[in-house]
Design an enzyme around this catalytic site. Structure first.
Site, PDB file in Angstrom:
ATOM      1  N   ASP A  67       1.092  -1.548   0.202  1.00 33.32           N
ATOM      2  CA  ASP A  67       0.547  -0.228   0.361  1.00 33.32           C
ATOM      3  C   ASP A  67       0.603   1.142  -0.227  1.00 33.32           C
ATOM      4  OD1 ASP A  67       1.206  -0.905   2.127  1.00 33.32           O
ATOM      5  OD2 ASP A  67      -1.072  -0.754   3.457  1.00 33.32           O
ATOM      6  N   ASN A 133      -8.891  -3.521  13.293  1.00 30.71           N
ATOM      7  CA  ASN A 133      -9.728  -3.432  12.941  1.00 30.71           C
ATOM      8  C   ASN A 133      -9.484  -4.446  12.669  1.00 30.71           C
ATOM      9  OD1 ASN A 133      -8.206  -2.704  11.021  1.00 30.71           O
ATOM     10  ND2 ASN A 133     -10.026  -1.079  10.706  1.00 30.71           N
ATOM     11  N   HIS A 135      -7.481  -5.445  10.318  1.00 29.77           N
ATOM     12  CA  HIS A 135      -7.341  -5.043   8.249  1.00 29.77           C
ATOM     13  C   HIS A 135      -5.702  -5.935   7.612  1.00 29.77           C
ATOM     14  CE1 HIS A 135      -4.950  -1.201   8.721  1.00 29.77           C
ATOM     15  NE2 HIS A 135      -4.318  -1.715   9.051  1.00 29.77           N
ATOM     16  N   GLU A 140      -9.877  -1.842   4.502  1.00 30.81           N
ATOM     17  CA  GLU A 140     -10.521  -2.077   6.491  1.00 30.81           C
ATOM     18  C   GLU A 140     -12.123  -2.905   6.109  1.00 30.81           C
ATOM     19  OE1 GLU A 140      -9.150  -0.300   7.976  1.00 30.81           O
ATOM     20  OE2 GLU A 140      -8.294   1.690   7.731  1.00 30.81           O
TER      21      GLU A 140
HETATM   22  C1  F6R Z   1       1.108  -1.833   5.618  1.00 30.80           C
HETATM   23  C2  F6R Z   1       0.165  -2.306   6.395  1.00 30.80           C
HETATM   24  C3  F6R Z   1      -0.821  -2.394   6.938  1.00 30.80           C
HETATM   25  C4  F6R Z   1      -0.269  -2.651   8.659  1.00 30.80           C
HETATM   26  C5  F6R Z   1      -1.022  -3.198   9.428  1.00 30.80           C
HETATM   27  C6  F6R Z   1      -0.156  -3.351  11.019  1.00 30.80           C
HETATM   28  O1  F6R Z   1       1.481  -1.618   4.488  1.00 30.80           O
HETATM   29  O2  F6R Z   1      -0.430  -2.889   4.858  1.00 30.80           O
HETATM   30  O3  F6R Z   1      -1.787  -3.345   6.788  1.00 30.80           O
HETATM   31  O4  F6R Z   1       0.632  -4.340   8.635  1.00 30.80           O
HETATM   32  O5  F6R Z   1      -1.777  -1.466  10.093  1.00 30.80           O
HETATM   33  O6  F6R Z   1       0.952  -2.048  11.389  1.00 30.80           O
HETATM   34  P1  F6R Z   1       1.388  -1.749  12.582  1.00 30.80           P
HETATM   35  O7  F6R Z   1       3.174  -3.115  11.525  1.00 30.80           O
HETATM   36  O8  F6R Z   1       2.295  -0.362  12.154  1.00 30.80           O
HETATM   37  O9  F6R Z   1       1.153  -2.643  13.483  1.00 30.80           O
END
Ligand code: F6R
Length: 252
Positions: A67, A133, A135, A140
């Site tokens: 992303d 959440n 995702h 989301e």
């Molecule tokens: C980032 C991504 C997100 C993160 C998720 C966890 O490229 O795709 O899905 O993997 O938000 O983020 P952290 O590792 O910062 O807790």
């Protein structure tokens, strides 16, 4: 789904870094899907260390990141391109022309990213984190399981969680472009990592809640080749006996 539990975050980083290195050493060419975020920072640190102190080469590696934020200046330190450059790509011998991010220009068909992945032969191994959440990437709750790479409005919970990387929540972008759930599900193998008690509820939901678009990570239960790697805090709602415990020895 195979679920592996290690003692703490350091061991989780070691486990994932070793997984990555096994791929690179076993293949002449390998296509990875990569995540940013704090779960993977320690992994990239270890990979850089291995590159600098051992014979790990990134020459065979092609990467597609999950992303990218919209509406940040290209030189903003928190674009995912800049985060990945800083944490990994600028520190190893990867050919940066083989590192890709979802297109964020307006007036572009975002699913061109799916075409690029397909043209590269598909993703051999997709590394994923998980949001509080549930995702995966920035898909989301409510995202269609058939989604390809697309633009998203970030959930409030995601902007709240990611404000730690910015001066304030106001500065966290409201939109991003993310691989879709069907893009992710096409990877031949998926490794999802989670660390810390804040992720425990999302992990419980992913493993036990009904498979539903309201809980995006549940889609992974329909994939034939997924490994979930957790530290004890993230695994606290799992029953013992439902997972393998692994002691990790050595630094990497
Ligand atoms: C980032 C991504 C997100 C993160 C998720 C966890 O490229 O795709 O899905 O993997 O938000 O983020 P952290 O590792 O910062 O807790």
């Amino acid at each position: 789904m195979q679920v592996v539990v290690v003692n703490e975050k350091e061991a989780l980083s070691t486990y994932i870094a070793r997984d990555f290195m096994n791929y690179v050493s076993g293949h002449n060419r390998v296509v990875f899907g990569l995540a940013t975020g704090s779960t993977f920072t320690g992994v990239y640190k270890k990979l850089v260390h291995q590159h600098q102190n051992s014979n790990l080469s990134f020459k065979p590696v092609m990467t597609f990141n999950l992303d990218e934020y919209m509406d940040l200046e290209s030189n903003h330190p928190q674009t995912y391109r800049n985060v990945m450059n800083r944490n990994l790509f600028d520190c190893v011998d990867i050919d940066k022309r083989n590192t890709f991010f979802p297109p964020i220009k307006k007036n572009i068909r975002f699913s061109v990213y799916d075409d690029m992945i397909e043209k590269a032969g598909g993703i051999d191994c997709q590394y994923l984190g998980i949001g509080v959440n549930g995702h995966i990437a920035f898909n989301e709750p409510g995202t269609s399981f058939t989604s390809k790479t697309h633009k998203v409005a970030l959930a409030d919970a995601t902007r709240e969680a990611n404000k730690r990387f910015f001066d304030s929540k106001d500065q966290v972008p409201k939109h991003a472009v993310t691989m879709g759930l069907s893009t992710i599900m096409k990877a031949r193998r998926i490794v999802l990592a989670a660390s810390g008690e804040k992720k425990a509820e999302a992990i419980r939901g992913m493993l036990y809640d009904p498979i539903s678009e309201q809980m995006p990570a549940t889609v992974l239960r329909q994939h034939p080749n997924v490994v979930v790697v957790l530290d004890r805090a993230a695994a606290q709602f799992l029953e013992e006996g439902e997972y393998d415990t692994t002691e990790i020895f050595g630094a990497c």
